[in-house]
Design a protein around this motif. Structure first.
Motif, short mmCIF file in Angstrom:
data_model
loop_
_atom_site.label_atom_id
_atom_site.label_comp_id
_atom_site.label_asym_id
_atom_site.label_seq_id
_atom_site.Cartn_x
_atom_site.Cartn_y
_atom_site.Cartn_z
N ARG A 127 0.85 -1.19 0.00
CA ARG A 127 0.00 0.00 0.00
C ARG A 127 0.88 1.24 0.00
O ARG A 127 1.98 1.23 0.55
N GLU A 128 0.38 2.30 -0.61
CA GLU A 128 1.03 3.59 -0.57
C GLU A 128 0.14 4.58 0.16
O GLU A 128 -1.08 4.58 -0.02
N TYR A 129 0.75 5.42 0.99
CA TYR A 129 0.04 6.49 1.70
C TYR A 129 0.63 7.82 1.26
O TYR A 129 1.84 7.96 1.13
N GLY A 130 -0.23 8.81 1.08
CA GLY A 130 0.23 10.14 0.70
C GLY A 130 0.32 10.30 -0.81
O GLY A 130 -0.15 9.45 -1.56
N PRO A 131 0.94 11.41 -1.25
CA PRO A 131 1.62 12.42 -0.44
C PRO A 131 0.65 13.19 0.46
O PRO A 131 -0.55 13.22 0.22
N PHE A 132 1.21 13.81 1.50
CA PHE A 132 0.42 14.49 2.51
C PHE A 132 0.63 16.01 2.42
O PHE A 132 1.73 16.47 2.12
N GLU A 133 -0.40 16.74 2.72
CA GLU A 133 -0.32 18.19 2.67
C GLU A 133 0.75 18.70 3.65
O GLU A 133 0.79 18.30 4.81
N GLY A 134 1.61 19.56 3.16
CA GLY A 134 2.65 20.14 4.00
C GLY A 134 3.84 19.25 4.25
O GLY A 134 4.74 19.62 5.00
N VAL A 135 3.88 18.07 3.62
CA VAL A 135 5.00 17.14 3.80
C VAL A 135 5.77 17.06 2.49
O VAL A 135 5.27 16.54 1.50
N ALA B 64 1.46 11.32 13.09
CA ALA B 64 0.94 10.00 13.50
C ALA B 64 -0.13 9.58 12.50
O ALA B 64 -1.20 10.20 12.40
N LEU B 65 0.15 8.54 11.75
CA LEU B 65 -0.74 8.06 10.69
C LEU B 65 -1.51 6.83 11.15
O LEU B 65 -0.92 5.90 11.72
N ASP B 66 -2.81 6.81 10.89
CA ASP B 66 -3.62 5.62 11.08
C ASP B 66 -3.42 4.74 9.84
O ASP B 66 -3.84 5.11 8.75
N PRO B 67 -2.75 3.58 9.96
CA PRO B 67 -2.45 2.79 8.77
C PRO B 67 -3.66 2.12 8.13
O PRO B 67 -3.58 1.66 6.99
N ASP B 68 -4.78 2.08 8.84
CA ASP B 68 -5.99 1.51 8.26
C ASP B 68 -6.73 2.53 7.40
O ASP B 68 -7.11 2.26 6.26
N SER B 69 -6.92 3.74 7.93
CA SER B 69 -7.65 4.77 7.20
C SER B 69 -6.76 5.55 6.26
O SER B 69 -7.23 6.16 5.28
N GLY B 70 -5.43 5.58 6.56
CA GLY B 70 -4.52 6.38 5.76
C GLY B 70 -4.53 7.84 6.11
O GLY B 70 -3.90 8.65 5.43
N GLY C 233 11.82 12.16 -0.72
CA GLY C 233 11.24 13.32 -1.39
C GLY C 233 9.95 13.06 -2.13
O GLY C 233 9.32 14.01 -2.61
N SER C 234 9.52 11.81 -2.21
CA SER C 234 8.21 11.51 -2.83
C SER C 234 7.07 11.98 -1.93
O SER C 234 5.94 12.16 -2.39
N GLY C 235 7.37 12.17 -0.62
CA GLY C 235 6.34 12.54 0.34
C GLY C 235 5.38 11.41 0.64
O GLY C 235 4.33 11.62 1.26
N LYS C 236 5.74 10.19 0.25
CA LYS C 236 4.87 9.04 0.46
C LYS C 236 5.43 8.09 1.53
O LYS C 236 6.64 8.06 1.77
N LEU C 237 4.52 7.36 2.14
CA LEU C 237 4.87 6.27 3.05
C LEU C 237 4.34 4.99 2.41
O LEU C 237 3.24 5.00 1.85
N ARG C 238 5.12 3.92 2.48
CA ARG C 238 4.70 2.67 1.84
C ARG C 238 4.76 1.53 2.84
O ARG C 238 5.64 1.50 3.71
N SER C 239 3.85 0.58 2.69
CA SER C 239 3.97 -0.67 3.44
C SER C 239 4.44 -1.76 2.47
O SER C 239 3.99 -1.83 1.33
#
Length: 210
Positions: free
Chosen positions: A10-18, A41-47, A200-206
């Motif tokens: 799964r990919e999360y983001g990119p996030f505003e301001g990150v 602090a990210l909720d990994p279920d909701s993203g 620098g992608s601003g993303k978090l991945r599992s």
């Protein structure tokens, strides 16, 4: 050495301001990641980002079960995760050239990026207890039970590696897809997946654990 392709779940983001993601840790329910001027602090279920702490957060992040440890330039700060209050501060072993960080067995494990090292340090004093050498630039660091894993990022290649915690020998490696890099690394509570900062992608991945 066993080498396999990394499987991104799964990919999360990119996030505003990150703009960039550095250190990553997990408190049992939320994924915390550093983004320069705050920890998120990210909720990994909701993203969704549940909350933030406005503190300097330039590299590795770790959680000891109660407190967050965060690299802020050339210091490691011990934080109250509810308020963001700085409870203590010690020198970082790389003097500002540090990368990932993990907590295990009462000590901190800190990556030193371009020096290709991982230091085990005393969380009270910052004294270096042990140093492991790598043959690649070191980014994230995490423990899964008795297994020590770290991320590498050198040139245009990034891997997640399991190493022998005494000698530093590489036992297995998962290769990230082309153009995907790991800047911070943490395992979930069951050790079935890794959470990976995407720089620098601003993303978090599992990523599925190998």
């Amino acid at each position: 050495m066993k080498r396999t392709p990394a499987q991104i779940l799964r990919e999360y983001g990119p996030f505003e301001g990150v703009d960039s993601i550095g250190g990553v840790t997990f408190d049992g329910s939320r994924v915390w990641f550093a983004s320069g001027d705050r920890i998120n602090a990210l909720d990994p279920d909701s993203g969704e980002i549940a909350r933030t702490l406005p503190v300097p957060a330039h590299a590795g992040t770790a959680f000891d079960g109660t407190h967050i440890f965060q690299i802020a330039e050339d210091r490691i700060q011990k934080l109250d995760p509810d308020t963001g209050e700085v409870l203590a501060s010690i020198p970082a072993p790389g003097g500002g050239k540090d990368s990932g960080m993990a907590w295990a067995e009462g000590t901190l494990w800190v990556g030193q990026y371009r020096e290709r090292k991982i230091h085990q340090i005393d969380p009270e004093t910052g004294a270096i207890l042990r140093t492991l050498e790598s043959n690649r630039f070191v980014t994230g660091v995490t423990w899964v039970g008795a297994e020590l894993w770290h991320a590498t990022w050198e040139g245009e290649e990034s891997e997640i590696r399991r190493i022998e915690p005494v000698t530093g020998e590489v036992l297995e490696a998962m290769t990230m897809p082309e153009g995907v890099f790991v800047s911070g690394l943490e395992a979930d509570a069951k050790g079935r997946r890794f959470f990976c900062g995407g720089a620098g992608s601003g993303k978090l991945r599992s990523v599925r654990r190998g």
